[in-house]
Write an enzyme that holds these catalytic residues in place. Structure first.
Site, PDB file in Angstrom:
ATOM      1  N   HIS A  27      43.000  15.825  -2.907  1.00 50.11           N
ATOM      2  CA  HIS A  27      43.556  14.666  -2.232  1.00 50.11           C
ATOM      3  C   HIS A  27      42.500  13.708  -1.715  1.00 50.11           C
ATOM      4  O   HIS A  27      42.838  12.708  -1.094  1.00 50.11           O
ATOM      5  CB  HIS A  27      44.424  15.130  -1.058  1.00 50.11           C
ATOM      6  CG  HIS A  27      43.647  15.845   0.016  1.00 50.11           C
ATOM      7  ND1 HIS A  27      43.007  17.032  -0.208  1.00 50.11           N
ATOM      8  CD2 HIS A  27      43.408  15.522   1.301  1.00 50.11           C
ATOM      9  CE1 HIS A  27      42.405  17.426   0.907  1.00 50.11           C
ATOM     10  NE2 HIS A  27      42.631  16.532   1.833  1.00 50.11           N
ATOM     11  N   CYS A  28      41.214  14.000  -1.966  1.00 54.02           N
ATOM     12  CA  CYS A  28      40.148  13.155  -1.410  1.00 54.02           C
ATOM     13  C   CYS A  28      39.228  12.555  -2.465  1.00 54.02           C
ATOM     14  O   CYS A  28      39.158  11.342  -2.618  1.00 54.02           O
ATOM     15  CB  CYS A  28      39.305  13.961  -0.408  1.00 54.02           C
ATOM     16  SG  CYS A  28      40.161  14.336   1.133  1.00 54.02           S
ATOM     17  N   ILE A  29      38.501  13.413  -3.193  1.00 52.21           N
ATOM     18  CA  ILE A  29      37.421  12.924  -4.048  1.00 52.21           C
ATOM     19  C   ILE A  29      37.906  11.956  -5.135  1.00 52.21           C
ATOM     20  O   ILE A  29      37.266  10.929  -5.382  1.00 52.21           O
ATOM     21  CB  ILE A  29      36.647  14.104  -4.682  1.00 52.21           C
ATOM     22  CG1 ILE A  29      36.127  15.038  -3.584  1.00 52.21           C
ATOM     23  CG2 ILE A  29      35.488  13.594  -5.529  1.00 52.21           C
ATOM     24  CD1 ILE A  29      35.209  14.368  -2.587  1.00 52.21           C
ATOM     25  N   ASP A  84      39.769   8.712  -2.451  1.00 49.78           N
ATOM     26  CA  ASP A  84      39.168   7.982  -1.338  1.00 49.78           C
ATOM     27  C   ASP A  84      38.115   6.957  -1.753  1.00 49.78           C
ATOM     28  O   ASP A  84      38.106   5.837  -1.214  1.00 49.78           O
ATOM     29  CB  ASP A  84      38.565   8.958  -0.325  1.00 49.78           C
ATOM     30  CG  ASP A  84      39.626   9.827   0.330  1.00 49.78           C
ATOM     31  OD1 ASP A  84      40.821   9.584   0.069  1.00 49.78           O
ATOM     32  OD2 ASP A  84      39.268  10.749   1.085  1.00 49.78           O
TER      33      ASP A  84
END
Length: 418
Positions: free
Chosen positions: A258-260, A263
């Site tokens: 859910h980030c790399i 974001d």
């Protein structure tokens, strides 16, 4: 009454609720899913990092889950922990944030503290969240406190969680920061004060952009090291013995979670839309990491060709389809585009993952019951994700061909590394 209402009871909001409830904070967990709410109130967990026993301990401590937005008015502090996906054009999708903020605005009262944790582009708290919250006449910094504190949850991390990971806090005003810091300080070991909301928002994006770019670096090195006959895994092992100036990153079949994968795009989109020029490091890293599944497919084609087998009609077994080891989370897993591209080229794709019983993202891929039998039958086996339950060396010995994308299998005639 509640001390805090946490909006979103997923991988971010639920661990936060757990740590807060452990110190006696009265926690209200708000979620739009009635199924999740009912499960939590009955003591059942739906995330990897918390067990059913953990949820029951929360309930025993006074935790309540609810879909009733009216109860947000009961809380002294409201924390927004909703997803921030990408839109179809690759830009930020603020739909979940906008929905949550409008819900808060309908029940906001004087004296409350509102904290956004959802990752987003710099300026969101001040430019998007604050105007909506002030529509009812209350003023941020005067009638209520407003702050941003980036979530830093790493699902499956057994060393660092919500309590012992330092919490960055940036307030709309110093008093807003004081209020948010006081809330987190009651159950988080370390609170770090940023200059303001924009600095706190950008800090999270910098953290993940740093990882994104360095992963892209080693992914690109993996390609030319293979062509030059250099063992990149041995290179990294040697380089990381330097006690300063180097941090080891490792190649893989792509990036997930859910980030790399998400974001850095928020930061790149913000730079392009506000300043009119590209954030070239991020866009290049995205290009490299996004093409890794296709590179893996090409390597599979070459390996099968060495055995005089076509990719079309060959059985390819994928081991591990989650985005990281030892958890069930499949968000943005690179296994999905890898499987889809193999299937598009005619391969018979099968998979085994101890955490995944049904792979809805790739319904054409059949789950095998026995991994030991499946590796002997498959023309080629790919270790996509290294769950600790896999005996990789034993599976590699049984396989006709074993393609290790994680650099963990012992050298052997049938083993090829990324």
């Amino acid at each position: 009454m509640a001390d805090v209402a946490i909006m979103g009871q997923g991988y971010v909001g639920l661990p936060l609720a757990y740590e807060a409830s452990k110190v006696g904070t009265q926690v209200l967990g708000f979620d739009i899913s009635q199924g999740i709410v009912d499960a939590l109130n009955s003591g059942t967990s739906h995330i990897d990092d918390l067990s059913d026993e953990d949820i029951r301990s929360m309930v025993d401590a006074g935790y309540q889950a609810t879909c009733d937005a009216g109860r947000l008015a009961e809380a002294s502090t409201i924390v927004i922990c909703v997803p921030t996906p990408l839109s179809e054009d690759g830009g930020p999708d603020l739909g979940p944030i906008n929905a949550a903020v409008h819900t808060v605005s309908e029940h906001l009262r004087s004296g409350q503290t509102v904290i956004l944790e959802s990752t987003t582009y710099p300026g969101t708290t001040d430019e998007v969240v604050r105007p909506v919250l002030e529509q009812g006449g209350l003023v941020a910094g005067k009638d209520f406190h407003l702050a941003f504190s980036p979530e830093r949850i790493d699902p499956g991390n057994e060393k660092f969680g919500a309590k012992n990971t330092p919490k960055v806090v940036g307030g709309h005003t110093p008093a807003c920061a004081d209020a948010a810091a006081a809330f987190y300080g009651s159950f988080v070991d370390t609170v770090v004060r940023a200059k303001g909301t924009r600095e706190a928002e950008t800090a999270k994006l910098l953290e993940n952009t740093y990882r994104h770019i360095n992963i892209a670096l080693v992914n690109e090195m993996a390609r030319f090291c293979h062509d030059l006959g250099i063992d990149l895994w041995d290179v990294i092992a040697a380089a990381k013995t330097k006690p300063f100036g180097f941090q080891a990153f490792y190649p893989g079949p792509g990036v997930g979670g859910h980030c790399i994968p998400i974001d850095p795009n928020y930061l790149s989109h913000s730079v392009r839309s506000k300043l009119g020029y590209p954030f070239r490091f991020v866009e290049l890293a995205q290009e490299i990491n996004a093409t890794m599944p296709a590179y893996i497919v090409q390597r599979v084609y070459d390996l099968l060709n060495e055995d005089c087998k076509p990719l079309r009609g060959s059985t390819v077994l994928l081991l591990g389809v989650t985005y990281k080891p030892n958890i069930a989370d499949q968000r943005e897993s690179p296994a999905v585009p890898l499987a889809q591209q193999l299937i598009a080229k005619g391969a018979d794709v099968r998979f085994f993952d101890p955490k995944v019983l049904e792979w809805s993202a790739v319904p054409e891929a059949r789950r095998v019951d026995s991994v030991e039998t499946a590796v002997t039958e498959a023309d080629l086996t790919i270790l996509v994700q290294n769950h600790r339950s896999f005996d990789v060396d034993a599976l590699a010995l049984k396989a006709q061909r074993f393609f290790d994308t994680r650099g963990v299998a012992a050298d052997g005639d049938k083993v090829q590394r990324l």
